[in-house]
Design a protein around this motif. Sequence first.
Motif, PDB file in Angstrom:
ATOM      1  N   ASP A   5      43.881  51.037  31.155  1.00 32.56           N
ATOM      2  CA  ASP A   5      42.822  49.833  32.010  1.00 32.56           C
ATOM      3  C   ASP A   5      41.996  50.137  32.972  1.00 32.56           C
ATOM      4  OD1 ASP A   5      44.566  48.769  30.250  1.00 32.56           O
ATOM      5  OD2 ASP A   5      46.011  47.701  31.999  1.00 32.56           O
ATOM      6  N   ALA A   6      42.425  51.338  33.264  1.00 36.27           N
ATOM      7  CA  ALA A   6      41.586  51.806  34.533  1.00 36.27           C
ATOM      8  C   ALA A   6      40.230  52.224  34.490  1.00 36.27           C
ATOM      9  CB  ALA A   6      41.746  53.336  34.936  1.00 36.27           C
ATOM     10  N   ALA A   7      39.807  53.412  32.596  1.00 33.29           N
ATOM     11  CA  ALA A   7      38.462  53.547  31.670  1.00 33.29           C
ATOM     12  C   ALA A   7      38.006  52.274  30.941  1.00 33.29           C
ATOM     13  CB  ALA A   7      39.100  54.878  31.142  1.00 33.29           C
ATOM     14  N   ARG A   8      38.877  51.477  31.047  1.00 33.62           N
ATOM     15  CA  ARG A   8      38.385  50.425  30.296  1.00 33.62           C
ATOM     16  C   ARG A   8      37.156  49.018  30.960  1.00 33.62           C
ATOM     17  NH1 ARG A   8      42.487  46.814  28.147  1.00 33.62           N
ATOM     18  NH2 ARG A   8      43.096  48.346  26.761  1.00 33.62           N
ATOM     19  N   GLY A   9      38.584  49.432  32.513  1.00 32.51           N
ATOM     20  CA  GLY A   9      37.948  48.960  33.010  1.00 32.51           C
ATOM     21  C   GLY A   9      36.517  49.077  33.526  1.00 32.51           C
ATOM     22  N   LEU A  14      30.586  49.641  34.536  1.00 33.11           N
ATOM     23  CA  LEU A  14      29.391  50.673  33.743  1.00 33.11           C
ATOM     24  C   LEU A  14      28.248  49.952  32.717  1.00 33.11           C
ATOM     25  CD1 LEU A  14      27.112  53.318  33.426  1.00 33.11           C
ATOM     26  CD2 LEU A  14      28.902  53.603  31.961  1.00 33.11           C
ATOM     27  N   ALA A  15      29.300  48.935  31.930  1.00 28.94           N
ATOM     28  CA  ALA A  15      27.833  48.052  31.410  1.00 28.94           C
ATOM     29  C   ALA A  15      27.129  47.018  32.179  1.00 28.94           C
ATOM     30  CB  ALA A  15      29.190  47.387  30.320  1.00 28.94           C
ATOM     31  N   ARG A  48      33.266  45.398  23.598  1.00 28.63           N
ATOM     32  CA  ARG A  48      34.278  43.997  23.907  1.00 28.63           C
ATOM     33  C   ARG A  48      33.117  43.486  25.393  1.00 28.63           C
ATOM     34  NH1 ARG A  48      40.048  45.109  23.185  1.00 28.63           N
ATOM     35  NH2 ARG A  48      40.537  42.457  23.519  1.00 28.63           N
ATOM     36  N   LEU A  49      32.125  44.028  25.545  1.00 33.03           N
ATOM     37  CA  LEU A  49      32.064  43.361  27.596  1.00 33.03           C
ATOM     38  C   LEU A  49      32.340  41.716  27.283  1.00 33.03           C
ATOM     39  CD1 LEU A  49      30.506  44.008  30.374  1.00 33.03           C
ATOM     40  CD2 LEU A  49      28.403  44.128  28.986  1.00 33.03           C
ATOM     41  N   LEU A  50      31.511  41.027  26.825  1.00 34.45           N
ATOM     42  CA  LEU A  50      31.346  39.027  26.559  1.00 34.45           C
ATOM     43  C   LEU A  50      32.771  39.160  27.411  1.00 34.45           C
ATOM     44  CD1 LEU A  50      29.675  37.350  26.837  1.00 34.45           C
ATOM     45  CD2 LEU A  50      30.192  37.095  23.942  1.00 34.45           C
TER      46      LEU A  50
END
Lengths: 465, 245
Positions: A5-9, A14-15, A48-50
Amino acid sequence: MTAKDAARGARTQLAVVATRAINLASRRIGAGRGSVAGGHVGLLVDPRLLEHLAAGRRLALVSGTNGKTTTTRLLAVAIEGRLGAAATNATGSNMPTGHVTALAGAQPGAPAVLEVDESYIPQLVASLSPEVVVLLNLSRDQLDRTNEVRMVANRWQRALAAAPGTTVVANADDPLVAWAARDAARAVWVGAGLSWRADAVGCPACDGRIVFSASSSGGWGCTCGFARPPLDLWLEDPTGAGGGTTVVVFADGRRLPLELRLPGRFNRANAAVAAAAAEAFGIPADEALAVMGTVDEVAGRFATTEIAGVAVRLMLAKNPAGWRELLDLVCPGDGPVVVGINARIADGRDPSWLWDVPFERLRGRPVIATGERYLDLSVRLRYAEVPHLAQGDPIEAVRVAGEKIGGARGERQSRAHSQGSHAVDYIGNYTAFYDLLARSGARPTAGGRGAGRPSSPGALEETSR
Amino acid sequence: MTLRVVVVYPDLLGTYGDGGNGVVVVQRAQWRGIDATLLEAPSGEPLPAGDCYCLGGGEDGPQLRAAELLREDGALARAAIDGIPILAVCAGYQIVGRTFPSADGRALPGLGLLDVATTKGTGRRAVGEILAEPLDDGLPTLTGFENHGGLTTLGTDASPLATVVAGVGNGDGSEGAVAGRIVGTYLHGPVLARNPALADRLLTWASGETLTSLEDTEELALRAERISAVRGTVRRSGRTGRSAW
């Protein structure tokens, strides 16, 4: 929070930073209006930014062939009146890159109102689970694309049938929209009218013929049983004929007078739809309509602006349905009309649709044909027997129109405009409209809380409109 | 006698502005003092008697429906036998042929008024400006916009309307087909607005009169601009009619 989760966050953060930085740089160097380039990069960093940006927000999507920019704006101001600043793509960049930009620039948790290109509705409904989806109408647009309206309606229907948490606010007067929203878990049906029926006569349920009642408020139906759903709200006297006030009437008995600064039947219909969407968002319709009444322009449209010393009312129409509505709006007048036509990718490269527009109605007024395809328009006007001047340069065309002021009335009017009045009507299709705005350096003079942002042509090829 | 120009099923075959062809024929008649009227013939009603019929482009489903209804109705086939001029564009061109493709590529029966057969192309749709030189010396360069995915092959009873200079057309370097007074073409624009000489050819057939010339200032300006714009693109890219683009 797990490590995953942390990496995804971190990736999403960053995005977001990349999206904002690139849009800022794009605006600083003047390469664009800063609504698309950053979104591109943001989506590269986090595909999956949106979804991540939309998480935790209340979200409304607005789509349809015509009226989506205006309806998005009206709904956004209504929501802002109650809930504070909303994330919205006010410049009409209506594809995911533009949506990312709108959300990346907003406060976390702020509500969002997004204008969505018709073809992206299924994808966004499935991935974002919006609270409200607004569907206005479907008709022919951009002839050189193969976006058959029936196919779009079927794709909408499948997506909305699989969205149990979404309320659809739908124009019940458009059979294709009614078809699209038929299987929605919850639908609010608005009698928003339909002035262009040529794309709606084939029944989407059985391929038979839809029969429309002679009166505009009388509904439609097919022998197979597919018919207009019972209305939840509708407009009484939508054209304001005879100086009367248009009233939004609800099936529950409420009657709300509709007073807008935006002109035209179609904008009253857009406001009724936006009011229904606001209610679906928990904002009382009377409160929403009061705020919408202060909007006086939308991304430069409907504003009166001085160009080449002439007060011009700027309007955008990009397909036969939109043109019919605007001809209804301008035809009571007798002043000069400048018509601008381009055929770039964003306009559709085939301008044959000009022959579906009843330009005959401009007979008797000074008409100037302009835009990159003014010669196509000029031939169309010849066969409509509308005497006109042909001037490819739009600024020059407006100047020439200014010289015609008063000619029709036999009296000379002041060329400078006073509060709320205009001397010349300009109607352009998509890139012709924004090209004139950019080249004139025009800034809408009316201001107010509805003020949009005239955009540069830099991003035009990237929005699908 | 009033010349009756019939636009066939604008509700099914009216997607691409081709109804303008009827407007062009009627106006060019009236400007010459020939009494003419435009009849828009919706599907679901008997096709009215006419002196010139115009069919346009449409989407796949409506195209099939139009073919079925026209076969049941029979009036268009009778008109063809009687030598009444027929202009058939794009989807309309395909359905007046022997066979045309369904959306999924099956061969569907056409009306068989024109000896052509259309199959679904394998490559990208042909979408863009098209220029073609008519085989008939009496007609100048044809200019229009094509938007289709069909490959059309001519039989022995039809002749090509033109040879492609830029664009795709039938797909074999030819564009359109002619047999007697039936003209099929892929050109939108509408084709008669961009090519008034073709409009006058149909009008001559329909009216039986020798036509006076019209000034056509606007049409000539548009033709010059379109032809020059497309020739410029061809020179830059080396595009020819034989490669789909």
